[in-house]
Design an enzyme around this catalytic site. Structure first.
Site, PDB file in Angstrom:
ATOM      1  N   ASP A  34       0.823  -1.208   0.000  1.00  0.00           N
ATOM      2  CA  ASP A  34       0.000   0.000   0.000  1.00  0.00           C
ATOM      3  C   ASP A  34       0.860   1.263   0.000  1.00  0.00           C
ATOM      4  O   ASP A  34       0.376   2.351   0.291  1.00  0.00           O
ATOM      5  CB  ASP A  34      -0.950  -0.016   1.205  1.00  0.00           C
ATOM      6  N   ARG A  93      -1.137  26.204   1.074  1.00  0.00           N
ATOM      7  CA  ARG A  93      -1.767  27.327   0.372  1.00  0.00           C
ATOM      8  C   ARG A  93      -3.240  27.493   0.734  1.00  0.00           C
ATOM      9  O   ARG A  93      -3.801  28.563   0.597  1.00  0.00           O
ATOM     10  CB  ARG A  93      -1.616  27.156  -1.143  1.00  0.00           C
ATOM     11  N   HIS A 127       4.055  28.869   3.216  1.00  0.00           N
ATOM     12  CA  HIS A 127       3.276  29.860   2.478  1.00  0.00           C
ATOM     13  C   HIS A 127       2.469  30.693   3.464  1.00  0.00           C
ATOM     14  O   HIS A 127       1.557  30.205   4.105  1.00  0.00           O
ATOM     15  CB  HIS A 127       2.351  29.120   1.521  1.00  0.00           C
ATOM     16  N   ASP A 170       4.607  39.956  -5.495  1.00  0.00           N
ATOM     17  CA  ASP A 170       3.394  40.469  -4.853  1.00  0.00           C
ATOM     18  C   ASP A 170       3.739  40.949  -3.443  1.00  0.00           C
ATOM     19  O   ASP A 170       4.880  40.808  -2.979  1.00  0.00           O
ATOM     20  CB  ASP A 170       2.260  39.428  -4.851  1.00  0.00           C
ATOM     21  N   LYS A 193      -0.061  42.334  -6.773  1.00  0.00           N
ATOM     22  CA  LYS A 193      -0.688  41.276  -7.593  1.00  0.00           C
ATOM     23  C   LYS A 193      -2.136  41.028  -7.171  1.00  0.00           C
ATOM     24  O   LYS A 193      -2.452  41.029  -5.990  1.00  0.00           O
ATOM     25  CB  LYS A 193       0.116  39.984  -7.431  1.00  0.00           C
ATOM     26  N   ARG A 195      -5.007  37.996  -7.863  1.00  0.00           N
ATOM     27  CA  ARG A 195      -5.233  36.689  -8.509  1.00  0.00           C
ATOM     28  C   ARG A 195      -6.624  36.679  -9.122  1.00  0.00           C
ATOM     29  O   ARG A 195      -7.615  36.941  -8.454  1.00  0.00           O
ATOM     30  CB  ARG A 195      -5.056  35.555  -7.491  1.00  0.00           C
ATOM     31  N   ASP A 219      10.235  34.609  -4.869  1.00  0.00           N
ATOM     32  CA  ASP A 219       8.929  34.253  -4.314  1.00  0.00           C
ATOM     33  C   ASP A 219       9.072  32.963  -3.512  1.00  0.00           C
ATOM     34  O   ASP A 219      10.091  32.276  -3.612  1.00  0.00           O
ATOM     35  CB  ASP A 219       7.936  34.047  -5.473  1.00  0.00           C
TER      36      ASP A 219
HETATM   37  C1  R5P Z   1       1.214  33.315  -3.955  1.00  0.00           C
HETATM   38  O1  R5P Z   1       0.836  34.013  -3.028  1.00  0.00           O
HETATM   39  C2  R5P Z   1       2.553  32.656  -3.970  1.00  0.00           C
HETATM   40  O2  R5P Z   1       3.478  33.359  -3.209  1.00  0.00           O
HETATM   41  C3  R5P Z   1       3.073  32.463  -5.368  1.00  0.00           C
HETATM   42  O3  R5P Z   1       3.213  33.744  -5.954  1.00  0.00           O
HETATM   43  C4  R5P Z   1       2.133  31.647  -6.180  1.00  0.00           C
HETATM   44  O4  R5P Z   1       1.755  30.506  -5.486  1.00  0.00           O
HETATM   45  C5  R5P Z   1       2.774  31.280  -7.484  1.00  0.00           C
HETATM   46  O5  R5P Z   1       1.866  30.545  -8.230  1.00  0.00           O
HETATM   47  P1  R5P Z   1       1.917  30.528  -9.805  1.00  0.00           P
HETATM   48  O6  R5P Z   1       3.307  30.160 -10.198  1.00  0.00           O
HETATM   49  O7  R5P Z   1       0.920  29.460 -10.173  1.00  0.00           O
HETATM   50  O8  R5P Z   1       1.493  31.876 -10.289  1.00  0.00           O
END
Ligand code: R5P
Length: 293
Positions: A34, A93, A127, A170, A193, A195, A219
């Site tokens: 498993d 996340r 994160h 961001d 930034k 989203r 980042d």
């Molecule tokens: C967001 O707050 C994180 O710090 C990254 O900027 C994000 O997870 C990056 O994701 P992606 O590469 O899909 O834009």
């Protein structure tokens, strides 16, 4: 002291054991079983300080399950003090309920890890809006290590930057830009930034002085690469000389590397919290250093 490497983090765990000058035991997986991790000679753990290293990146659930098996094994075989090192912390996340009915998965994972009563937990660049705030929800002592200084130093050594500026794509990444810049004595700043969806982001240009300069986007992670691609476009429009893309966790889904290169990045660098072709900055000395202290 013994370092146990989960199968997702074997190389990193071995490096941590070298830095700690102690024995290394790799987790094994049985074919046709498993898929839980097991140790060939678990009796060795008895009375030993035991450090389990396992990133819980994709395949996330499988990697978590192996971490749980290893924690359970270390308890059963009476390890003296158990440290769980989860360099990439899967589900981090999902740190709030975006829709009613959703679980806050990061909390669920913390609860599950704590079921096995490790003595302490380490992670790398969890994160989070603030580098340390999310650790409060652990009841076990938990520590967050940042790879930003190591990434900045590695990038400077690799590409011989002259007068770089580190930029977070961001507001949340402002911390990583600042910490990286302190390590190489450079300027830093960040972008704004929004989203729009899982792969779409909108970045607002700020009044940055980047013309003719080496710009290093830094980042916590590169996922789809959408954030980096958008930010590179803005910096190129502002006549940056070269743009580099640097992150702690190279998750790299959906052709991220190709897209970032096509967008014009001169170089891409990640750490080895997740193994990838760009994982050149090692967090092993940082993890070992923190454990020694
Ligand atoms: C967001 O707050 C994180 O710090 C990254 O900027 C994000 O997870 C990056 O994701 P992606 O590469 O899909 O834009």
């Amino acid at each position: 002291m013994i370092v146990v490497g989960g199968s997702e983090s074997l190389k990193l765990a071995r490096d941590v054991s070298r830095h700690l000058d102690c024995e290394f035991i790799p987790s094994q997986k049985e074919e046709f079983s498993d898929e839980g991790g097991f140790l060939k000679d678990p009796g060795k753990l008895k009375g030993e300080k035991t450090i389990l290293v396992q990133s819980t990146c994709y395949p996330t659930n499988e990697n978590y399950m192996e971490l749980f098996h290893l924690l359970d094994t270390a308890k059963k075989w009476k390890a003296d003090k158990i440290t769980a090192v989860v360099p990439y912390f899967g589900y981090a996340r999902q740190d709030k309920r975006f829709e009613p009915g959703e679980a806050i998965s990061r909390q669920t994972m913390i609860k599950l890890i704590e079921t096995f009563n490790p003595d302490q937990v380490y992670t790398v660049d969890l994160h989070a809006h603030d580098i340390n705030c999310n650790l409060d929800i652990f009841t076990t002592p938990a520590y967050n290590i940042t790879a930003a200084p190591a990434l900045a130093k590695k990038g400077k050594e690799k590409w011989d930057w002259d007068n770089p500026i580190l930029i977070g794509p961001d507001e949340n990444a402002e911390k990583w830009a600042r910490k990286g810049s302190e390590a190489i004595d450079s300027d830093w700043d960040y972008l704004i930034k929004k989203r729009l969806g899982p792969t779409e982001v909108e970045i607002t240009p700020k009044n940055l002085e980047v013309e003719g300069r080496e710009v290093v986007l830094i980042d916590d992670m590169i996922g789809t690469g959408g954030t980096m691609v958008e930010a590179i476009g803005i910096l190129k429009d502002k006549r940056a000389k070269e743009v580099y893309s640097v992150c702690t966790h190279p998750v790299l889904s959906e052709g991220a590397l190709e897209n970032i290169r096509e967008a014009g990045a001169k170089g891409i660098l990640g750490s080895n919290t997740i193994e990838s072709e760009v994982s050149e900055a090692s967090v092993a000395p940082l993890i070992a250093g923190e454990i020694k202290n």
